[in-house]
Design a protein around this motif. Structure first.
Motif, PDB file in Angstrom:
ATOM      1  N   ALA A 138      28.373 -54.203  70.440  1.00  0.00           N
ATOM      2  CA  ALA A 138      27.393 -53.841  69.420  1.00  0.00           C
ATOM      3  C   ALA A 138      28.116 -53.169  68.256  1.00  0.00           C
ATOM      4  N   ILE A 139      27.421 -53.114  67.131  1.00  0.00           N
ATOM      5  CA  ILE A 139      27.909 -52.412  65.947  1.00  0.00           C
ATOM      6  C   ILE A 139      26.825 -51.447  65.492  1.00  0.00           C
ATOM      7  N   VAL A 140      27.210 -50.190  65.255  1.00  0.00           N
ATOM      8  CA  VAL A 140      26.273 -49.199  64.720  1.00  0.00           C
ATOM      9  C   VAL A 140      26.933 -48.482  63.558  1.00  0.00           C
ATOM     10  N   ALA A 141      26.140 -48.125  62.568  1.00  0.00           N
ATOM     11  CA  ALA A 141      26.657 -47.394  61.421  1.00  0.00           C
ATOM     12  C   ALA A 141      26.952 -45.949  61.813  1.00  0.00           C
ATOM     13  N   LYS A 142      28.099 -45.440  61.376  1.00  0.00           N
ATOM     14  CA  LYS A 142      28.433 -44.049  61.664  1.00  0.00           C
ATOM     15  C   LYS A 142      27.617 -43.134  60.763  1.00  0.00           C
ATOM     16  N   ASP A 143      26.901 -42.172  61.345  1.00  0.00           N
ATOM     17  CA  ASP A 143      26.157 -41.218  60.530  1.00  0.00           C
ATOM     18  C   ASP A 143      26.181 -39.809  61.126  1.00  0.00           C
ATOM     19  N   PHE A 144      27.303 -39.478  61.773  1.00  0.00           N
ATOM     20  CA  PHE A 144      27.454 -38.151  62.382  1.00  0.00           C
ATOM     21  C   PHE A 144      28.919 -37.738  62.277  1.00  0.00           C
ATOM     22  N   TYR A 145      29.139 -36.491  61.881  1.00  0.00           N
ATOM     23  CA  TYR A 145      30.484 -35.938  61.699  1.00  0.00           C
ATOM     24  C   TYR A 145      31.088 -35.588  63.059  1.00  0.00           C
ATOM     25  N   VAL A 146      32.220 -36.185  63.367  1.00  0.00           N
ATOM     26  CA  VAL A 146      32.876 -35.925  64.645  1.00  0.00           C
ATOM     27  C   VAL A 146      34.246 -35.309  64.412  1.00  0.00           C
ATOM     28  N   SER A 147      35.182 -36.123  63.932  1.00  0.00           N
ATOM     29  CA  SER A 147      36.533 -35.632  63.661  1.00  0.00           C
ATOM     30  C   SER A 147      36.600 -35.023  62.267  1.00  0.00           C
ATOM     31  N   PRO A 148      37.311 -33.902  62.102  1.00  0.00           N
ATOM     32  CA  PRO A 148      37.472 -33.327  60.759  1.00  0.00           C
ATOM     33  C   PRO A 148      38.352 -34.175  59.851  1.00  0.00           C
ATOM     34  N   PHE A 149      38.920 -35.254  60.385  1.00  0.00           N
ATOM     35  CA  PHE A 149      39.800 -36.111  59.599  1.00  0.00           C
ATOM     36  C   PHE A 149      39.169 -37.458  59.245  1.00  0.00           C
ATOM     37  N   ASN A 150      37.890 -37.659  59.619  1.00  0.00           N
ATOM     38  CA  ASN A 150      37.203 -38.916  59.318  1.00  0.00           C
ATOM     39  C   ASN A 150      35.926 -38.643  58.540  1.00  0.00           C
ATOM     40  N   ALA A 151      35.719 -39.391  57.458  1.00  0.00           N
ATOM     41  CA  ALA A 151      34.481 -39.277  56.698  1.00  0.00           C
ATOM     42  C   ALA A 151      33.328 -39.897  57.482  1.00  0.00           C
ATOM     43  N   VAL A 152      32.108 -39.519  57.115  1.00  0.00           N
ATOM     44  CA  VAL A 152      30.925 -40.077  57.776  1.00  0.00           C
ATOM     45  C   VAL A 152      30.544 -41.373  57.051  1.00  0.00           C
ATOM     46  N   THR A 153      31.398 -42.367  57.211  1.00  0.00           N
ATOM     47  CA  THR A 153      31.199 -43.687  56.618  1.00  0.00           C
ATOM     48  C   THR A 153      31.719 -44.739  57.592  1.00  0.00           C
ATOM     49  N   GLY A 154      31.388 -45.987  57.329  1.00  0.00           N
ATOM     50  CA  GLY A 154      31.882 -47.078  58.148  1.00  0.00           C
ATOM     51  C   GLY A 154      31.000 -47.375  59.337  1.00  0.00           C
ATOM     52  N   ASN A 155      31.529 -48.162  60.251  1.00  0.00           N
ATOM     53  CA  ASN A 155      30.785 -48.616  61.426  1.00  0.00           C
ATOM     54  C   ASN A 155      31.595 -48.412  62.692  1.00  0.00           C
ATOM     55  N   TYR A 156      30.877 -48.147  63.784  1.00  0.00           N
ATOM     56  CA  TYR A 156      31.484 -48.172  65.112  1.00  0.00           C
ATOM     57  C   TYR A 156      31.282 -49.559  65.717  1.00  0.00           C
ATOM     58  N   HIS A 157      32.367 -50.150  66.169  1.00  0.00           N
ATOM     59  CA  HIS A 157      32.302 -51.383  66.943  1.00  0.00           C
ATOM     60  C   HIS A 157      32.471 -50.978  68.403  1.00  0.00           C
ATOM     61  N   LEU A 158      31.421 -51.159  69.177  1.00  0.00           N
ATOM     62  CA  LEU A 158      31.363 -50.652  70.542  1.00  0.00           C
ATOM     63  C   LEU A 158      31.472 -51.768  71.565  1.00  0.00           C
ATOM     64  N   HIS A 159      32.152 -51.456  72.658  1.00  0.00           N
ATOM     65  CA  HIS A 159      32.161 -52.315  73.851  1.00  0.00           C
ATOM     66  C   HIS A 159      31.742 -51.421  75.005  1.00  0.00           C
ATOM     67  N   VAL A 160      30.476 -51.574  75.435  1.00  0.00           N
ATOM     68  CA  VAL A 160      29.907 -50.659  76.441  1.00  0.00           C
ATOM     69  C   VAL A 160      29.159 -51.430  77.528  1.00  0.00           C
ATOM     70  N   PRO A 161      29.825 -52.363  78.210  1.00  0.00           N
ATOM     71  CA  PRO A 161      29.142 -53.047  79.312  1.00  0.00           C
ATOM     72  C   PRO A 161      28.859 -52.068  80.448  1.00  0.00           C
ATOM     73  N   GLU A 162      27.773 -52.288  81.156  1.00  0.00           N
ATOM     74  CA  GLU A 162      27.454 -51.428  82.291  1.00  0.00           C
ATOM     75  C   GLU A 162      28.529 -51.567  83.361  1.00  0.00           C
ATOM     76  N   PRO A 163      29.078 -50.460  83.845  1.00  0.00           N
ATOM     77  CA  PRO A 163      30.147 -50.555  84.858  1.00  0.00           C
ATOM     78  C   PRO A 163      29.609 -50.955  86.220  1.00  0.00           C
ATOM     79  N   ASP A 164      30.448 -51.667  86.950  1.00  0.00           N
ATOM     80  CA  ASP A 164      30.169 -52.005  88.335  1.00  0.00           C
ATOM     81  C   ASP A 164      31.267 -51.367  89.171  1.00  0.00           C
TER      82      ASP A 164
END
Length: 238
Positions: A138-164
């Protein structure tokens, strides 16, 4: 009913620009059903506690109730469906969860959505509603401040399949131009959380949540010392 499980994890962070920096470490996480939270026996109980106050939502409500309320805000209802949470437990009174994942199932057992809950080191919390494809991407837009070295811009590209039997989670932050700035992966084998497995995890990584928080702060100091500019922190939504 889903029995609680422990994931012995390998976590790796790679910053690709403007300077290259990477590190990795071993830890462990819990994979639990929010309707069947584990209760460890006697002396082990302080080493694995799950509290609503440690996550986003109303602290006086249960974890499951808070997730259901969040989903309802987005027009999603999963009555009778299980919700699996991957998170660090509170250990001897301390907890830190950089990323908590919730796999929300419908009544038929299919994953209806994933909730990604991010915590930063400033005490802020934020949830992303993630609609994955059949492969867990999935892809979600970043809208939360996490690292002090990254702006709150861009997108997260996620790989989050349910673990077995295995967990494989990946998060790639891409800037508005599509270039990858930062990547994090969490992989590991999934084990039934019997007493022996819990003890082995506690011995292998004592005070795991505290170590995670210390490692993140130490790596931040190293990046600052190398001259990486700090991005001003905006007002957070908690």
């Amino acid at each position: 009913m889903t029995l609680p499980r422990i994931v012995r994890t390998r976590i790796r962070h790679v910053r690709r620009r403007p300077i290259h920096h990477e590190f990795g470490y071993h830890s462990y996480s819990w994979l639990v059903d929010l309707d069947e939270l584990p209760q460890l026996p006697g002396l082990l109980r302080p080493f694995a506690q799950f509290r609503s106050a440690d996550h986003a939502g109303e602290p006086q409500c249960g974890l499951r109730a808070n997730i259901d309320a969040y989903l309802a805000e987005h027009g999603i209802s999963v009555p009778g469906g299980r919700v699996l949470m991957l998170a660090n437990a509170r250990v001897l009174g301390f907890v830190f969860n950089p990323l908590t994942l919730y796999w929300c199932h419908d009544r038929a057992g299919a994953v209806a959505c994933v909730v990604a809950e991010v915590h930063n080191t400033y005490g802020g919390r934020h949830r992303y509603l993630v609609r994955t494809d059949p492969h867990g991407n999935a892809i979600v837009a970043k809208d939360f401040y996490v690292s002090p070295f990254n702006a709150v811009t861009g997108n997260y590209h996620l790989h989050v399949p349910e673990p077995d039997r295995q967990l494989h989670v990946a998060v790639h932050l891409r800037d508005p131009a599509g270039s990858t700035v930062f990547s994090a992966t969490m992989t590991g084998a999934v084990h039934a959380a019997d007493t022996a497995t819990v003890l082995r995890a506690l011995v292998a990584v004592p005070l795991a949540p505290l170590l995670v928080a210390l490692r993140i702060r130490w790596q931040g100091v190293r990046l600052w010392a190398r001259g990486l500019p700090v991005v001003t922190r905006p007002q957070e939504r908690i």
